[in-house]
Design an enzyme around this catalytic site. Structure first.
Site, mmCIF file in Angstrom:
data_model
loop_
_atom_site.group_PDB
_atom_site.id
_atom_site.type_symbol
_atom_site.label_atom_id
_atom_site.label_comp_id
_atom_site.label_asym_id
_atom_site.label_seq_id
_atom_site.Cartn_x
_atom_site.Cartn_y
_atom_site.Cartn_z
ATOM 1 N N SER A 121 0.825 -1.198 0.000
ATOM 2 C CA SER A 121 0.000 0.000 0.000
ATOM 3 C C SER A 121 0.872 1.266 0.000
ATOM 4 C CB SER A 121 -0.956 -0.046 1.197
ATOM 5 O OG SER A 121 -1.982 0.903 1.066
ATOM 6 N N ASP A 171 -9.742 -4.825 -4.571
ATOM 7 C CA ASP A 171 -9.168 -3.848 -3.644
ATOM 8 C C ASP A 171 -10.023 -2.581 -3.657
ATOM 9 O OD1 ASP A 171 -7.589 -2.007 -2.235
ATOM 10 O OD2 ASP A 171 -5.724 -2.914 -2.950
ATOM 11 N N HIS A 203 -7.793 -5.647 -0.269
ATOM 12 C CA HIS A 203 -6.572 -4.897 0.051
ATOM 13 C C HIS A 203 -5.739 -5.703 1.059
ATOM 14 C CE1 HIS A 203 -4.205 -1.233 -0.022
ATOM 15 N NE2 HIS A 203 -4.222 -1.152 1.301
#
Length: 225
Positions: A121, A171, A203
């Site tokens: 991320s 995601d 995610h």
């Protein structure tokens, strides 16, 4: 005005080489927004069999979340969550991560050909920003569930190490189209980039991603020797 982070030294959990000998590779694991190094050091545990001579380090990001009382960290602040903010934030945080990488390489008497950056991320943003702009090219970059800061301005890229991008199709934090945009921009810039979009994955990192990332690192370290 002096940057309060200028002299800050990063640190976090680490795993010594599984083989028990001197480290021959350094894998730096960069966590996402609101997490800390303990969130990603488990990747090192999963990959130790594949990379028995690697040391794994998961530094805590330099800044605490402004509203978090339980230890969450950030590489840079997120307010707008815009492409411009990602680029500016990653560029601003690059210097402190670069210093950490240089310190760790000296600690283990290694150079950038023995370095791999792995991010999740916001950590992926930092892995790409820093890895693509270091003076010498790392062996590999792996980015999970992230995006490429400044995808439209890669003219000042200094390195061209192989990159693996892994992203879940479901995601809802960093939508999967960011993976396509990164792959397109990197490929146009002449940088070798493998893209794997994992069906049904939100995610996160699952067993498929772990397998892809671990094998990619093993292959790139082998090519760098």
């Amino acid at each position: 005005m002096t940057d309060p982070l200028h002299n800050l030294a990063l640190d976090g959990p680490r795993l010594d080489p599984f083989a028990g000998n001197t480290a021959r590779q350094l894998v730096v694991l960069l966590h996402g927004y609101g997490a800390d190094g303990t969130d990603l050091i488990e990747l090192g545990q999963a990959w130790q069999d594949l990379l028995p001579e690697a040391v794994f380090v998961a530094p805590n990001a330099p800044e605490p979340l402004p509203f978090e009382a339980f230890g969450g960290r950030q590489w840079f602040a997120l307010a707008e969550r815009s492409l411009r903010e990602y680029r500016i934030g990653a560029e601003a945080a690059q210097a402190i991560l670069d210093r950490f990488l240089d310190t760790e390489l000296r600690r283990y008497s290694l150079d950038d050909t023995s370095l791999a950056l792995v991010g999740f991320s916001q950590g992926t943003m930092m892995a790409l920003q820093c890895g693509l702009h270091r003076k010498f090219s790392p062996a590999a970059i792996v980015g999970f569930s992230g995006l490429l800061p400044g995808a439209d301005c890669l003219g000042n890229v200094k390195t061209s190490c192989p990159i693996l991008i892994v992203h879940g199709t479901e995601d809802d934090v960093v939508p999967c189209y960011h993976a396509d945009a990164a792959h397109t921009a990197l490929t146009k810039a002449g940088i070798a980039c493998d893209l794997h979009k994992l069906t049904g994955l939100p995610h996160s990192i699952d067993e498929r991603g772990l397998a892809l990332g671990g094998q990619f690192l093993k292959d790139q370290f082998f090519r760098a020797t």
